[in-house]
Design an enzyme around this catalytic site. Structure first.
Site, PDB file in Angstrom:
ATOM      1  CB  SER A 191      -0.894   0.004   1.244  1.00  0.00           C
ATOM      2  OG  SER A 191      -0.107   0.297   2.381  1.00  0.00           O
ATOM      3  CE  LYS A 192      -2.126   6.681  -2.572  1.00  0.00           C
ATOM      4  NZ  LYS A 192      -3.471   6.031  -2.477  1.00  0.00           N
TER       5      LYS A 192
END
Ligand code: GLU
Length: 269
Positions: free
Chosen positions: A201-202
């Site tokens: 994810s980010k």
């Protein structure tokens, strides 16, 4: 059988590396089998629509050279989905519920398929699946209905997607059965993990392919890197150009374990 595969991105954000890898594996599979690669924008969830996302999807594919043979947009096909929801209502396989239409999930059955990744049988009991909405009160279809209707009408032979969709597949198979259609072959690819083994994810500082392009990575390196995220052509071959990847690509060599995203590997390539 003519191979026809698709990616079905929802324009709900800028595609991350996982979506882009899915696109690339579909492309490699299509090209290897002299089939067709289709892009279908699944933009029926109006609440989650993000302006600019569709443009970014095409920009990424174009830059990488992942060229599509056909493209479609679901918001232009709403009448088709409505017609199909009506068919199920007429056959008493669906019912109205406050303006929406729900599919009647048959009880006490087992739904199963043999997934091409790892060649394993996956089954679900219908008792754990509740009657699900197929047409929303705004007249737009849900993902399940539109996805199944389009995969059928577009003659999709293989559905190659991330394994986060596995829990949707039994619903899709029930819809195929209700319509009297043959389901496609399913291949669910293990999701990419970050270096700490949690879903990428980010948080891991990994952004989209557009960001990686801005950072100066070459598309040839990115394609090579993405191919190795879950695919192992055998031996210790690691550096490949696109033609070689097309020649060697086979879904049976896609790992059943999740690949780990390692930026050092990209730097090395
Ligand atoms: N619209 C879904 C997505 O956003 C498609 C999943 C599928 O390939 O069926 O990825």
């Amino acid at each position: 059988m003519m191979v026809r595969v698709r990616i079905a991105p929802s324009p709900t954000g800028i595609p991350h590396i996982g979506n882009t890898r899915t696109a690339f594996f579909n492309y490699l599979f299509a090209k290897h089998n002299k089939g067709k690669f289709i892009v279908r924008i699944e933009d029926t969830d109006r609440a989650r629509f993000v302006a600019g996302a569709e443009k970014a999807i095409y920009e990424i594919l174009q830059w990488l050279g992942i060229v599509w043979d056909e493209k479609y947009k679901q918001s232009e096909r709403v009448e088709i989905y409505k017609k199909h929801a009506e068919q199920l209502l007429e056959k008493d396989l669906a019912y109205k519920d406050e303006g929406a239409v729900r599919f009647k999930v048959p009880g006490s059955q087992e739904v199963s398929w043999t997934d091409l990744i790892g060649n394993k049988k996956i089954s679900f009991k219908t008792d754990v699946i509740e009657d699900f909405v197929i047409l929303k009160s705004d007249g737009f279809p849900t993902y399940h209905l539109a996805n199944v209707v389009d995969d059928h009408l577009m003659d999709i032979s293989h559905v190659i997607r991330g394994d986060e969709w596995i829990s949707s597949t039994p619903k899709h198979i029930l819809l195929y059965v209700a319509f009297g259609w043959q389901p496609p072959v399913f291949a669910h690819m293990p999701v990419i993990l970050g270096p700490d083994k949690t879903k990428l994810s980010k948080r891991h500082g990994v952004r989209s392919v557009l960001d990686l392009r801005r950072d100066g990575y070459l598309k040839e390196a990115l394609l090579n890197f993405m191919a190795l995220l879950g695919w192992n052509p055998g031996g210790d071959k690691e550096i490949m150009d696109i033609n070689e990847m097309i020649k060697l690509f086979d879904l049976k060599d896609v790992n059943t374990n999740s690949p780990i995203f390692d930026i050092n590997k990209l730097d090395w390539i």
